[in-house]
Scaffold this active site. Structure first.
Site, PDB file in Angstrom:
ATOM      1  N   SER A 169      64.454  18.152  26.452  1.00 33.59           N
ATOM      2  CA  SER A 169      63.942  17.351  27.418  1.00 33.59           C
ATOM      3  C   SER A 169      63.757  15.795  26.895  1.00 33.59           C
ATOM      4  CB  SER A 169      62.852  17.937  28.065  1.00 33.59           C
ATOM      5  OG  SER A 169      62.160  16.760  28.856  1.00 33.59           O
ATOM      6  N   MET A 188      57.763  26.720  35.949  1.00 35.21           N
ATOM      7  CA  MET A 188      57.121  25.789  35.104  1.00 35.21           C
ATOM      8  C   MET A 188      55.885  26.668  34.325  1.00 35.21           C
ATOM      9  SD  MET A 188      58.498  22.993  35.639  1.00 35.21           S
ATOM     10  CE  MET A 188      57.037  22.068  34.428  1.00 35.21           C
ATOM     11  N   MET A 245      60.536  15.792  39.994  1.00 37.08           N
ATOM     12  CA  MET A 245      58.918  15.966  40.256  1.00 37.08           C
ATOM     13  C   MET A 245      58.525  14.911  41.458  1.00 37.08           C
ATOM     14  SD  MET A 245      58.041  17.027  36.721  1.00 37.08           S
ATOM     15  CE  MET A 245      59.556  16.665  35.937  1.00 37.08           C
ATOM     16  N   GLY A 294      54.343  17.944  26.043  1.00 42.62           N
ATOM     17  CA  GLY A 294      53.283  18.075  25.139  1.00 42.62           C
ATOM     18  C   GLY A 294      51.986  19.158  25.494  1.00 42.62           C
ATOM     19  N   GLY A 325      60.815  19.877  24.947  1.00 38.76           N
ATOM     20  CA  GLY A 325      60.590  18.190  24.779  1.00 38.76           C
ATOM     21  C   GLY A 325      60.011  18.007  23.363  1.00 38.76           C
ATOM     22  N   SER A 326      58.755  18.170  23.053  1.00 41.88           N
ATOM     23  CA  SER A 326      58.120  17.637  22.051  1.00 41.88           C
ATOM     24  C   SER A 326      58.337  18.634  20.854  1.00 41.88           C
ATOM     25  CB  SER A 326      56.622  17.670  22.195  1.00 41.88           C
ATOM     26  OG  SER A 326      56.109  18.462  23.160  1.00 41.88           O
ATOM     27  N   GLY A 357      56.121  23.510  27.076  1.00 38.51           N
ATOM     28  CA  GLY A 357      55.198  24.087  25.928  1.00 38.51           C
ATOM     29  C   GLY A 357      56.000  25.158  24.893  1.00 38.51           C
ATOM     30  N   HIS A 399      68.020  17.928  29.718  1.00 37.51           N
ATOM     31  CA  HIS A 399      66.984  18.061  30.779  1.00 37.51           C
ATOM     32  C   HIS A 399      66.444  16.639  30.827  1.00 37.51           C
ATOM     33  CE1 HIS A 399      64.117  20.277  33.438  1.00 37.51           C
ATOM     34  NE2 HIS A 399      63.173  19.435  32.820  1.00 37.51           N
ATOM     35  N   ASP A 426      63.524  14.563  33.301  1.00 35.29           N
ATOM     36  CA  ASP A 426      62.406  14.613  34.195  1.00 35.29           C
ATOM     37  C   ASP A 426      62.102  13.340  34.985  1.00 35.29           C
ATOM     38  OD1 ASP A 426      61.290  17.208  33.432  1.00 35.29           O
ATOM     39  OD2 ASP A 426      61.048  16.398  31.313  1.00 35.29           O
ATOM     40  N   MET A 449      59.894  11.672  37.652  1.00 38.29           N
ATOM     41  CA  MET A 449      58.657  11.855  38.402  1.00 38.29           C
ATOM     42  C   MET A 449      58.162  10.481  39.303  1.00 38.29           C
ATOM     43  SD  MET A 449      56.342  13.154  35.118  1.00 38.29           S
ATOM     44  CE  MET A 449      57.100  14.285  33.987  1.00 38.29           C
ATOM     45  N   HIS A 483      65.519  17.318  36.726  1.00 39.41           N
ATOM     46  CA  HIS A 483      64.303  17.875  37.399  1.00 39.41           C
ATOM     47  C   HIS A 483      63.484  16.899  38.142  1.00 39.41           C
ATOM     48  CE1 HIS A 483      60.242  19.905  36.143  1.00 39.41           C
ATOM     49  NE2 HIS A 483      60.316  20.203  37.618  1.00 39.41           N
ATOM     50  N   ASP A 534      60.228  25.614  31.629  1.00 43.28           N
ATOM     51  CA  ASP A 534      60.061  24.497  31.213  1.00 43.28           C
ATOM     52  C   ASP A 534      58.487  23.975  30.902  1.00 43.28           C
ATOM     53  OD1 ASP A 534      60.160  21.506  30.922  1.00 43.28           O
ATOM     54  OD2 ASP A 534      60.624  21.320  33.116  1.00 43.28           O
TER      55      ASP A 534
HETATM   56  C1  DX5 Z   1      56.752  18.301  32.322  1.00 46.10           C
HETATM   57  C2  DX5 Z   1      58.196  18.184  32.236  1.00 46.10           C
HETATM   58  C3  DX5 Z   1      58.980  18.836  31.156  1.00 46.10           C
HETATM   59  C4  DX5 Z   1      58.527  18.106  29.531  1.00 46.10           C
HETATM   60  C5  DX5 Z   1      58.426  19.195  28.651  1.00 46.10           C
HETATM   61  O1  DX5 Z   1      56.310  17.976  33.575  1.00 46.10           O
HETATM   62  O2  DX5 Z   1      58.840  18.997  33.220  1.00 46.10           O
HETATM   63  O3  DX5 Z   1      60.379  18.916  31.165  1.00 46.10           O
HETATM   64  O4  DX5 Z   1      59.504  17.263  29.107  1.00 46.10           O
HETATM   65  O5  DX5 Z   1      57.779  18.821  27.576  1.00 46.10           O
HETATM   66  P1  DX5 Z   1      57.265  19.844  26.518  1.00 46.10           P
HETATM   67  O6  DX5 Z   1      58.434  20.494  25.942  1.00 46.10           O
HETATM   68  O7  DX5 Z   1      56.555  18.742  25.192  1.00 46.10           O
HETATM   69  O8  DX5 Z   1      56.287  20.572  27.093  1.00 46.10           O
HETATM   70 ZN    ZN Z   2      61.072  19.267  33.239  1.00 44.33          ZN
END
Ligand code: DX5
Ligand code: ZN
Length: 224
Positions: free
Chosen positions: A7, A136, A67, A144, A196-197, A176, A32, A34, A36, A65, A174
């Site tokens: 991500s 999700m 949001m 994170g 992501g993290s 954690g 991926h 994101d 928002m 994705h 997606d």
């Molecule tokens: C959260 C995003 C995720 C985010 C995941 O709203 O949709 O894609 O980047 O990040 P980690 O892997 O750090 O939870």
């Molecule tokens: Zn996402």
């Protein structure tokens, strides 16, 4: 094959091309992104120009994705910017059947996303249309966060449904995701794991992808 999808939200936006090259060196071919809008979720991230710039530096599959509260207006804009896959939230799409068909008619794969509090059952009448379902495993809006274990149950339910009904939709997760839960997620029936993290927050992003991909490959053997 189960795939790790880094991500970009957790990447350094000022050095995005380098960050992408790193994870691709680690074997990633699905990225991926994101989006928002500050309304559907309490955060703002990337828009079409950024997706377009990413498109110009990679041939990887771009998984966008959304949001956002108005996916019907913006999904086409992101497809024009280079998205190969676009997912919209069940909670934000009033006419989901129409929205998914619109995305497909414009040449992209169409996904539907479920928030942690939304049950799998609401998708019963749309699973034959969706190309993928994104579960999700955190509340959307931020990277994170801690993985919500109930999402494993939702993956199992979706996997059972597609077997029962002989459907071909993919299952994505997606939030954690990291080395400690990759195997359990793949064994539950998941195909694409967004991370992501655990990728960009590690000292060696390429290695993080490779290591998680190996865990996923091993778990897939057990699943089959
Ligand atoms: C959260 C995003 C995720 C985010 C995941 O709203 O949709 O894609 O980047 O990040 P980690 O892997 O750090 O939870
Ligand atoms: Zn996402």
């Amino acid at each position: 094959m189960a795939r790790i999808a880094p991500s970009l939200l957790a990447a350094d936006f000022a050095r995005l091309a380098d960050e992408i090259a790193k994870v691709e060196r680690g074997g990633a071919g699905l990225l991926h992104l994101d989006v928002m809008d500050g309304h559907f979720v309490p955060n703002l991230t990337m828009g079409p120009p950024l997706v377009k710039s990413v498109r110009n530096v990679t041939t990887s599959v771009l998984d966008v994705h959304l949001m956002i509260t108005d996916p019907d207006t913006y999904a086409p804009v992101f497809i024009d910017a280079g998205a190969d896959m676009v997912s919209v939230h069940y909670e934000a799409a009033t006419h989901l059947d129409r929205t998914l068909h619109m995305i497909q008619d414009r040449g992209a794969k169409a996904g539907v996303v479920l928030n942690p509090a939304t049950p799998v059952a609401v998708l019963e009448d749309i699973l034959d249309v969706a190309d993928y379902v994104l579960v999700m495993s955190v509340n959307p809006g931020f990277g994170g966060q801690k993985f919500i274990p109930n999402s494993l149950k939702k993956i199992r339910q979706l996997d059972a449904l597609r077997r029962e009904r002989g459907l071909g939709f993919k299952i994505e997760i997606d939030g954690g995701v990291g080395p400690d839960n990759v195997e359990a997620i793949v064994q539950a029936g998941c195909d694409w794991l967004v991370a992501g993290s655990s990728v960009f927050g590690s000292a060696d992003a390429a290695h993080a992808v490779t290591a998680m991909q190996q865990l996923a490959d091993g778990a897939l053997l057990l699943r089959a």
